[in-house]
Write an enzyme that holds these catalytic residues in place. Structure first.
Site, PDB file in Angstrom:
ATOM      1  N   GLY A  46       3.574   0.614  -6.789  1.00  0.00           N
ATOM      2  CA  GLY A  46       3.070  -0.572  -6.124  1.00  0.00           C
ATOM      3  C   GLY A  46       1.575  -0.441  -5.917  1.00  0.00           C
ATOM      4  O   GLY A  46       1.030   0.673  -5.883  1.00  0.00           O
ATOM      5  N   GLN A  51      -6.491  -2.170  -2.156  1.00  0.00           N
ATOM      6  CA  GLN A  51      -6.625  -0.848  -2.750  1.00  0.00           C
ATOM      7  C   GLN A  51      -7.586  -0.843  -3.936  1.00  0.00           C
ATOM      8  O   GLN A  51      -8.039   0.219  -4.356  1.00  0.00           O
ATOM      9  CB  GLN A  51      -5.260  -0.310  -3.191  1.00  0.00           C
ATOM     10  CG  GLN A  51      -4.344   0.010  -2.026  1.00  0.00           C
ATOM     11  CD  GLN A  51      -3.031   0.561  -2.518  1.00  0.00           C
ATOM     12  OE1 GLN A  51      -2.105  -0.187  -2.782  1.00  0.00           O
ATOM     13  NE2 GLN A  51      -2.969   1.875  -2.656  1.00  0.00           N
ATOM     14  N   CYS A  93       0.660   7.559  -1.251  1.00  0.00           N
ATOM     15  CA  CYS A  93      -0.127   6.349  -1.488  1.00  0.00           C
ATOM     16  C   CYS A  93      -1.287   6.678  -2.407  1.00  0.00           C
ATOM     17  O   CYS A  93      -1.938   7.715  -2.239  1.00  0.00           O
ATOM     18  CB  CYS A  93      -0.637   5.817  -0.140  1.00  0.00           C
ATOM     19  SG  CYS A  93      -1.634   4.324  -0.271  1.00  0.00           S
ATOM     20  N   LEU A  94      -1.555   5.795  -3.355  1.00  0.00           N
ATOM     21  CA  LEU A  94      -2.671   6.000  -4.272  1.00  0.00           C
ATOM     22  C   LEU A  94      -4.010   6.036  -3.542  1.00  0.00           C
ATOM     23  O   LEU A  94      -4.973   6.606  -4.048  1.00  0.00           O
ATOM     24  CB  LEU A  94      -2.681   4.903  -5.344  1.00  0.00           C
ATOM     25  CG  LEU A  94      -1.451   4.857  -6.245  1.00  0.00           C
ATOM     26  CD1 LEU A  94      -1.503   3.636  -7.161  1.00  0.00           C
ATOM     27  CD2 LEU A  94      -1.296   6.137  -7.038  1.00  0.00           C
ATOM     28  N   HIS A 135       5.526  -1.061   2.383  1.00  0.00           N
ATOM     29  CA  HIS A 135       4.301  -0.270   2.252  1.00  0.00           C
ATOM     30  C   HIS A 135       3.143  -1.139   1.741  1.00  0.00           C
ATOM     31  O   HIS A 135       2.049  -1.118   2.308  1.00  0.00           O
ATOM     32  CB  HIS A 135       4.584   0.891   1.291  1.00  0.00           C
ATOM     33  CG  HIS A 135       3.421   1.791   1.022  1.00  0.00           C
ATOM     34  ND1 HIS A 135       3.386   3.094   1.444  1.00  0.00           N
ATOM     35  CD2 HIS A 135       2.262   1.591   0.343  1.00  0.00           C
ATOM     36  CE1 HIS A 135       2.251   3.654   1.043  1.00  0.00           C
ATOM     37  NE2 HIS A 135       1.553   2.760   0.362  1.00  0.00           N
ATOM     38  N   GLU A 136       3.398  -1.904   0.672  1.00  0.00           N
ATOM     39  CA  GLU A 136       2.330  -2.723   0.077  1.00  0.00           C
ATOM     40  C   GLU A 136       1.935  -3.886   1.001  1.00  0.00           C
ATOM     41  O   GLU A 136       0.754  -4.204   1.122  1.00  0.00           O
ATOM     42  CB  GLU A 136       2.739  -3.236  -1.301  1.00  0.00           C
ATOM     43  CG  GLU A 136       3.020  -2.151  -2.329  1.00  0.00           C
ATOM     44  CD  GLU A 136       1.926  -1.097  -2.465  1.00  0.00           C
ATOM     45  OE1 GLU A 136       0.735  -1.411  -2.248  1.00  0.00           O
ATOM     46  OE2 GLU A 136       2.274   0.054  -2.788  1.00  0.00           O
ATOM     47  N   HIS A 139      -0.429  -2.848   3.623  1.00  0.00           N
ATOM     48  CA  HIS A 139      -1.828  -2.786   3.168  1.00  0.00           C
ATOM     49  C   HIS A 139      -2.550  -4.111   3.427  1.00  0.00           C
ATOM     50  O   HIS A 139      -3.738  -4.117   3.744  1.00  0.00           O
ATOM     51  CB  HIS A 139      -1.895  -2.487   1.665  1.00  0.00           C
ATOM     52  CG  HIS A 139      -1.862  -1.041   1.317  1.00  0.00           C
ATOM     53  ND1 HIS A 139      -2.824  -0.134   1.695  1.00  0.00           N
ATOM     54  CD2 HIS A 139      -0.963  -0.327   0.590  1.00  0.00           C
ATOM     55  CE1 HIS A 139      -2.537   1.064   1.223  1.00  0.00           C
ATOM     56  NE2 HIS A 139      -1.397   0.975   0.556  1.00  0.00           N
TER      57      HIS A 139
END
Length: 170
Positions: A46, A51, A93-94, A135-136, A139
């Protein structure tokens, strides 16, 4: 195809509440495709617009098994409208390099969003997809998975990350 740079903690864009998207145009479609390419390249399951430095309410998600990946969801202005159950998931997480932690999430969610064609979507998800969506969407409200762990663990990560950035000259 463009691989976009991924913003890393503590970049301030990751703490912003993102703006609603009021229209879908070719620029937004290009951004969505670039986000998909970036997510696959990272690799991740995701990716949210902040991000990649864009404070708008769009996420891309593909939680299919490796051999079935390639049909990502692009969600415009997604929101969780129902939650059920509870689970603990080992998240990464990225945008949060070199860290994983157990996070308590709803085990099932219902998400409403738009797509790139202007259609309304209603997604019922469980397991990894439910966790990824939560999670996304977090953000988009300036919330990282770090915000769901203890303040002590968060402070320890922050200290380590800032030390690493100083060492790298950033």
């Amino acid at each position: 195809m463009a691989i976009l740079p991924i913003c890393k903690y503590p970049d301030p864009v990751l703490a912003e509440k993102c703006a609603e998207i009021d229209r879908v145009d070719d620029e937004l479609r290009r951004l969505a495709q670039d986000m998909i390419d970036t997510m696959y390249d990272a690799p991740g399951v995701g990716l949210a617009a902040p991000q990649v430095g864009r404070a708008i309410r769009m996420v891309v998600v593909d939680t299919a098994e490796d051999d079935k990946r390639g049909t990502p969801m692009v969600l415009i202005n997604p929101r969780v409208v129902a939650k059920r159950g509870q689970l603990v998931w080992d998240e990464a997480c990225l945008s949060v390099p070199d860290y994983r932690a157990d996070v308590v999430r709803a085990s099932e969610v219902v998400v409403e969003a738009g797509d790139l064609e202007g259609n309304d979507l209603r997604i019922e998800a469980e397991g990894l997809t439910a966790v990824c969506l939560q999670h996304e969407i977090d953000h988009l409200d300036g919330v990282l998975f770090l915000d769901h762990i203890s303040s002590l663990k968060r402070a320890m990560y922050r200290k380590r990350r800032l030390k690493q950035l100083r060492r790298d000259g950033q």
